[in-house]
Design a protein around this motif. Structure first.
Motif, short mmCIF file in Angstrom:
data_model
loop_
_atom_site.label_atom_id
_atom_site.label_comp_id
_atom_site.label_asym_id
_atom_site.label_seq_id
_atom_site.Cartn_x
_atom_site.Cartn_y
_atom_site.Cartn_z
N UNK A 54 0.82 -1.21 0.00
CA UNK A 54 0.00 0.00 0.00
C UNK A 54 0.86 1.26 0.00
N UNK A 55 2.16 1.15 0.34
CA UNK A 55 3.01 2.32 0.39
C UNK A 55 3.69 2.53 -0.96
N UNK A 56 3.85 3.79 -1.32
CA UNK A 56 4.45 4.13 -2.60
C UNK A 56 5.96 3.86 -2.54
N UNK A 57 6.48 3.24 -3.57
CA UNK A 57 7.91 2.99 -3.65
C UNK A 57 8.39 1.73 -2.99
N UNK A 58 7.50 1.00 -2.33
CA UNK A 58 7.92 -0.22 -1.63
C UNK A 58 8.35 -1.29 -2.62
N UNK A 59 7.61 -1.44 -3.72
CA UNK A 59 7.96 -2.46 -4.71
C UNK A 59 9.35 -2.27 -5.27
N UNK A 60 9.69 -1.04 -5.65
CA UNK A 60 11.02 -0.77 -6.18
C UNK A 60 12.10 -1.02 -5.14
N UNK A 61 11.80 -0.66 -3.88
CA UNK A 61 12.77 -0.90 -2.81
C UNK A 61 13.01 -2.39 -2.60
N UNK A 62 11.96 -3.17 -2.67
CA UNK A 62 12.12 -4.62 -2.49
C UNK A 62 12.87 -5.25 -3.65
N UNK A 63 12.71 -4.72 -4.85
CA UNK A 63 13.48 -5.22 -5.99
C UNK A 63 14.96 -4.95 -5.76
N UNK A 64 15.30 -3.74 -5.31
CA UNK A 64 16.71 -3.42 -5.04
C UNK A 64 17.29 -4.34 -3.97
N UNK A 65 16.53 -4.54 -2.90
CA UNK A 65 17.02 -5.39 -1.81
C UNK A 65 17.19 -6.83 -2.28
N UNK A 66 16.30 -7.30 -3.16
CA UNK A 66 16.40 -8.67 -3.67
C UNK A 66 17.69 -8.87 -4.45
N UNK A 67 18.02 -7.93 -5.32
CA UNK A 67 19.23 -8.07 -6.13
C UNK A 67 20.48 -7.88 -5.28
N UNK A 68 20.43 -7.01 -4.29
CA UNK A 68 21.59 -6.84 -3.40
C UNK A 68 21.86 -8.12 -2.62
N UNK A 69 20.78 -8.77 -2.16
CA UNK A 69 20.94 -10.03 -1.44
C UNK A 69 21.56 -11.09 -2.33
N UNK A 70 21.11 -11.16 -3.58
CA UNK A 70 21.65 -12.16 -4.50
C UNK A 70 23.12 -11.89 -4.81
N UNK A 71 23.50 -10.62 -4.94
CA UNK A 71 24.90 -10.30 -5.24
C UNK A 71 25.82 -10.68 -4.09
N UNK A 72 25.32 -10.56 -2.85
CA UNK A 72 26.14 -10.93 -1.69
C UNK A 72 26.39 -12.44 -1.65
N UNK A 73 25.48 -13.21 -2.25
CA UNK A 73 25.63 -14.67 -2.25
C UNK A 73 26.60 -15.16 -3.32
#
Length: 638
Positions: A253-272
């Protein structure tokens, strides 16, 4: 009449081959039992404080104490007039304690003075806890209440602060996951996707030759075909972390949450390092932007834009592969499918007969099967079923065997399960009158005779006049093999078979009933598609006027409307559809008239046995053709 449609392959059980899930990143907080520990500690302090006033020394009775004083063995005593406790010391240095009276008896005072005992009266006031505990208790209660409220508020703030984190579940190699051995069938899909596994295992081989692995792989197929399972099997084969997330997890329901979660997803994958990112139901966030009808969705578009940027931001040699699954590739944004993003599509189709047999073998493993059960027949009789539907079919058959009191699953159980899955449960409580039962028997006999005699029709499997689902009777045809295309002769014969029930009612009873409603609907739709989509009309010619445009996309809203062609063409189409249906009806009438004896014998057999198989129908029709009975006069329905 019911015709078996093409079904699809079941995804293996959710629990099989699932890897371990990583612990949540959010703070776990204090455990619930910590409150009880604090309360117990608090009570322990009070008990220790109350009992701390006890003196050391041996406990003696008051009589012995008095005798010791008289014998001059007591050096000193201390009398507490609040608790009536007496403590003292013997002349040899040992201590003792006893309990007297609230007020020291005159006898003790006199004895102490007479025998030179050092008497020390002690007047003890209330202790610190006795004085302040009743006053501190309300303050402690309100302090604890404020602490709990503050803790809850900080937890909510923590949730708000972490709302932009990805909700992806991580499946690591610590717990064995699904492999290709757990996926029955789909050998072609496995071969196509094996190079992704090779890249994740040995990325240096691709780097040496300069080859570039696709950044994104899109699994496309109908629901229930096991797309998620195949993606999980890739992670299991490659032995790398597997980040699984659904497309709907990005929307909030919050604006910008989807884009933030996409960034966090890719950052997590890069750390692995090397990992697979799997997005299920990607069409929920990857729909075409600016579709038109219904307006856009800014939050979804922002999320999609961020995903496109992230996919452009990592190199193919980094060891990160994106996989996604959808059953609606037609609504995905073109930018998502261009080379360099999801540049490879792997189709996961409905299983073929051999694949259905393998899937049935997986789902029947460990179950008690009857020796006469032939899974090849079951696989042949389930065209078009997905893996999920086959799994449900096996379960329904097992349930039916239990209800019937059998210890093994047999052919009868699978027959019941297939009828239930395709058409619904049998209506045992529905009672037909004799007239309705006879009418239904001739209706189904008409379908059965046509299906038996027509060269291009699918083989007849069974006929029943038992009410199943919404139908009063069912005629089932099973194709000898899976069909991928249909010629004109097959389509025309299928329309003749569909007309069999209606024509049989007219020939025998001279009436038309509502029982042929579904038959006419199926026949009309098939004839119209032959004319408008498949070019099987000489007058219309090689023109296609059908389409599969989706209204909710804002495209082709009136695609199938008659506004797309002239009124003259509309008349020609209507005439051609009517011609196909009329010719099919006449062919059906000719077949049933010439084989009236066979029609009567099949109908009487249905009235007697209620259900007969295709071989019995074929034998009855052949017997009637060899020894034609006298013509039976038409009767009328009461």
């Amino acid at each position: 009449m019911s015709q078996q449609g093409p079904p699809s392959p079941p995804p293996p059980p959710e629990g099989s081959g699932q890897g371990g899930r990583s612990p949540s990143a959010s703070s776990p907080g204090w455990p619930k039992w910590s409150l009880y520990v604090l309360l117990a500690a608090f009570l322990g302090i009070i008990i220790l404080a109350v009992s701390s006033g006890d003196s050391t020394g041996s406990e003696i009775s008051y009589s012995k104490f008095r005798d010791a004083v008289q014998d001059d063995r007591v050096a000193s005593i201390e009398f507490d007039n609040a608790s009536a406790k007496i403590t003292g010391e013997y002349t040899d240095g040992k201590e003792f304690r006893t309990t007297g009276f609230r007020e020291a008896p005159q006898e003790i005072i006199s004895l102490a003075e007479e025998h030179d005992v050092d008497l020390k009266p002690k007047t003890q006031g209330p202790s610190f806890i006795e004085t302040w505990f009743p006053l501190l208790l309300p303050f402690a209660f309100f302090g604890f209440l404020l602490w709990m409220l503050n803790r809850r508020a900080s937890g909510q703030m923590g949730n708000i602060m972490s709302i932009g984190r990805s909700k992806a579940k991580t499946y690591s190699t610590e717990r064995p996951g699904t492999t290709f051995a757990d996926v029955a069938g789909y050998e072609g899909v496995k071969v196509e996707i094996t190079e992704v596994v090779d890249f994740l295992k040995h990325p240096e081989k691709f780097g040496q030759i300069g080859a570039r692995i696709p950044k994104g792989i899109l699994l496309v197929g109908p629901p229930g075909t096991g797309k998620t399972l195949i993606a999980r099997a890739v992670a299991g084969e490659a032995g790398v972390p597997f980040l699984s997330v659904s497309g709907s997890d990005f929307m909030e329901m919050f604006v910008g949450v989807g884009a933030s979660r996409v960034r966090d997803l890719f950052q997590t994958a890069k750390k692995m390092g090397r990992a697979i990112i799997f997005i299920d139901e990607i069409d929920s966030i990857g729909r075409k932007r600016g579709a038109g009808l219904g307006g856009g969705h800014d939050e979804r578009e922002q999320t999609l834009n961020q995903m496109l940027n992230e996919m452009d931001g990592f190199e193919a040699t980094e060891g990160i592969v994106m996989m996604a699954a959808t059953n609606r590739p037609d609504i995905l944004d073109p930018a998502l499918l261009r080379p360099g993003r999801f540049d490879r599509q792997v189709v996961v189709p409905l299983p073929e007969m051999s694949e259905r047999l393998a899937i049935l073998g997986v789902h029947t493993k460990g179950k008690s099967l009857s020796p006469d059960l032939d899974l090849n027949v079951v696989a042949r009789g389930t065209p078009g079923m997905s893996g999920a539907e086959l799994s449900n079919l096996v379960n329904e058959a097992a349930l039916h065997a239990v209800r019937q009191g059998r210890q093994q699953i047999g052919n009868e159980d699978f027959e019941y399960a297939r009828d239930r899955v395709l058409m619904g449960a049998r209506r045992e409580s529905m009672a037909l009158s004799d007239a309705e039962k006879e009418l239904t028997a001739y209706h189904e006999a008409g379908h059965a005779v046509c299906a038996t005699l027509l060269e291009n029709a699918d083989p007849l499997h069974k006929v029943t006049i038992l009410p199943i689902g919404m139908a009063l009777g069912v005629t089932q045809q099973l194709p000898a093999e899976d069909r991928h295309s249909y010629n004109q002769n097959y389509l025309e014969d299928s329309i003749v078979v569909a007309m069999g029930g209606r024509v049989a009612e007219q020939l025998v009873f001279g009436v038309m009933t509502t029982g042929a409603g579904n038959d006419l609907e199926v026949s009309t739709n098939r004839a119209r598609r032959m004319v408008t989509e498949w070019g099987m009309s000489p007058k219309v010619g090689p023109q296609a006027w059908g389409g599969s445009g989706q209204v909710f996309l804002g495209e082709d809203l009136m695609h199938q409307s008659r506004d797309s062609y002239s009124g003259r063409m509309a008349n020609i189409i209507d005439e051609e559809v009517e011609r196909i249906l009329r010719e099919a009806e006449e062919r059906c009438r000719t077949v049933l008239t010439e084989n009236r004896g066979g029609l009567n014998m099949v109908a009487r057999s249905l009235l007697e046995h209620e259900t007969i198989d295709g071989a019995t129908v074929k034998r009855l029709v052949a017997m009637a053709a060899a020894d034609p009975a006298p013509a039976v006069e038409s009767t009328s329905v009461d």
